[in-house]
Design a protein around this motif. Structure first.
Motif, mmCIF file in Angstrom:
data_model
loop_
_atom_site.group_PDB
_atom_site.id
_atom_site.type_symbol
_atom_site.label_atom_id
_atom_site.label_comp_id
_atom_site.label_asym_id
_atom_site.label_seq_id
_atom_site.Cartn_x
_atom_site.Cartn_y
_atom_site.Cartn_z
ATOM 1 N N GLN A 104 -8.468 10.596 -9.403
ATOM 2 C CA GLN A 104 -9.705 9.997 -8.896
ATOM 3 C C GLN A 104 -9.488 8.548 -8.476
ATOM 4 O OE1 GLN A 104 -12.115 10.874 -12.373
ATOM 5 N NE2 GLN A 104 -13.253 12.460 -11.266
ATOM 6 N N ASN A 105 -8.755 7.786 -9.280
ATOM 7 C CA ASN A 105 -8.478 6.390 -8.944
ATOM 8 C C ASN A 105 -7.619 6.287 -7.691
ATOM 9 O OD1 ASN A 105 -9.913 5.410 -11.135
ATOM 10 N ND2 ASN A 105 -8.127 5.300 -12.476
ATOM 11 N N GLN B 256 -8.815 4.436 -4.237
ATOM 12 C CA GLN B 256 -8.069 3.294 -3.728
ATOM 13 C C GLN B 256 -7.456 3.548 -2.345
ATOM 14 O OE1 GLN B 256 -5.180 2.285 -6.728
ATOM 15 N NE2 GLN B 256 -6.730 1.846 -8.290
ATOM 16 N N ASN B 257 -6.979 4.772 -2.119
ATOM 17 C CA ASN B 257 -6.236 5.057 -0.882
ATOM 18 C C ASN B 257 -7.073 5.704 0.216
ATOM 19 O OD1 ASN B 257 -3.155 4.502 -1.504
ATOM 20 N ND2 ASN B 257 -4.038 5.409 -3.344
ATOM 21 N N LYS B 258 -8.216 6.288 -0.154
ATOM 22 C CA LYS B 258 -9.104 6.933 0.819
ATOM 23 C C LYS B 258 -8.321 7.822 1.803
ATOM 24 C CE LYS B 258 -12.563 3.261 0.592
ATOM 25 N NZ LYS B 258 -11.936 2.623 -0.594
#
Length: 217
Positions: free
Chosen positions: A14-15, A19-21
Motif C-alpha cells: 500500500q505504501n 508513493q509511486n502511483k
C-alpha cells in the motif's frame, strides 16, 4: 505468523503504491506456492515425511488438490489485484509431470481456484528439460522481461513484462540471486538481509527446505 507476515506485506504494498502511483498492470508480486500460498501439512499428518522425489511429490501432494490456503494469502492477493498489480505464483512443482493422477499444472491451478487464491499466472519448473530446474531465477527474469523459455519452465499464460516489487517464499532460494550455499557464509548483520521485510517476505517452514543441507543440521 502467516497473517502477521501478510499484514506487514500489505502495508509495504500500500505504501509503495501510494508513493509511486504506478499505472495499472505495470507492477506485480511473486509468491511461492508450497508452504507460502498453500499449506501441505495434511500430507505430513498422513505420511510423516516429505515425498522422496519430485515425481512422488507431484503424485501424492500436488495432484490430490487437498492443500488449503495459508492464513492471510487470499486477502493479500485480492488486495494486490484491487490496487492494480499482477500476482504471479512461481513454484518448483514439476510442470512437466503427468500420470494417472493428473497434470501438475492443471491440478495446481484447480487447487488454487478451489481455495479462492487470486492469481494472474502460474509458472512451474520443467524437470524434464531444464538443466537446473530448481533455480527460480530464469522464471523471475521471465516475469520481469516478458520472455518465457519452454526448456526452463511451464506456465499457465504469459503476462506482459512488469516490475516485480515484492517476493514471497519459505525458502531462501525463493528470492532472486539468493542461494543456500552462499547465504550460509554471510554474517547475520550483512546488508543483504535488509531487503527482508522491505520487498522480500519469508514465511516459516520448519519441515523441509534447502536449509536441511546446512552443516549444523
Amino acid at each position: 505468523l502467516y497473517n502477521q507476515a501478510y499484514a506487514v506485506a500489505t502495508s509495504y504494498i500500500q505504501n509503495w503504491v501510494t508513493q509511486n502511483k504506478p499505472k495499472t498492470n505495470s507492477w506485480g508480486v511473486v509468491l511461492d506456492i508450497d508452504e507460502t500460498t498453500l499449506d501441505n501439512s495434511w500430507y505430513f499428518r498422513e505420511c510423516g515425511e516429505l515425498a522422496s522425489n519430485e515425481s512422488d511429490f507431484s503424485h501424492y501432494v500436488a495432484n490430490p488438490q487437498k492443500s488449503t490456503a495459508l492464513p492471510g494469502v487470499v486477502a493479500f492477493t485480492e488486495l494486490v489485484h484491487k490496487l492494480g498489480g499482477y500476482v504471479s505464483l512461481v513454484s518448483n512443482r514439476d510442470g512437466s509431470f503427468k500420470d494417472n493422477s493428473g497434470e501438475v499444472l492443471d491440478t495446481t491451478i484447480a487447487n488454487l481456484k478451489q481455495q479462492h487464491v487470486y492469481f494472474d499466472q502460474v509458472v512451474l519448473a520443467n524437470l524434464r528439460d531444464a538443466k537446473k530446474p530448481s533455480d527460480k531465477n530464469p522464471r523471475f527474469q521471465a516475469i520481469n522481461n516478458g520472455v518465457y523459455d519452454t526448456t526452463q519452465m511451464v506456465w499457465s499464460n504469459q503476462l506482459p513484462k512488469h516490475k516485480v516489487i515484492a517476493y514471497f517464499g519459505d525458502n531462501i532460494q525463493d528470492f532472486p540471486e539468493f542461494k543456500q550455499s552462499t547465504i550460509n557464509s554471510l554474517d547475520e548483520n550483512d546488508s543483504k538481509y535488509k531487503i527482508f521485510g522491505n520487498g522480500y517476505f519469508i514465511m516459516p517452514n520448519p519441515m523441509y527446505g534447502s536449509w536441511e543441507a546446512n552443516q549444523y543440521n
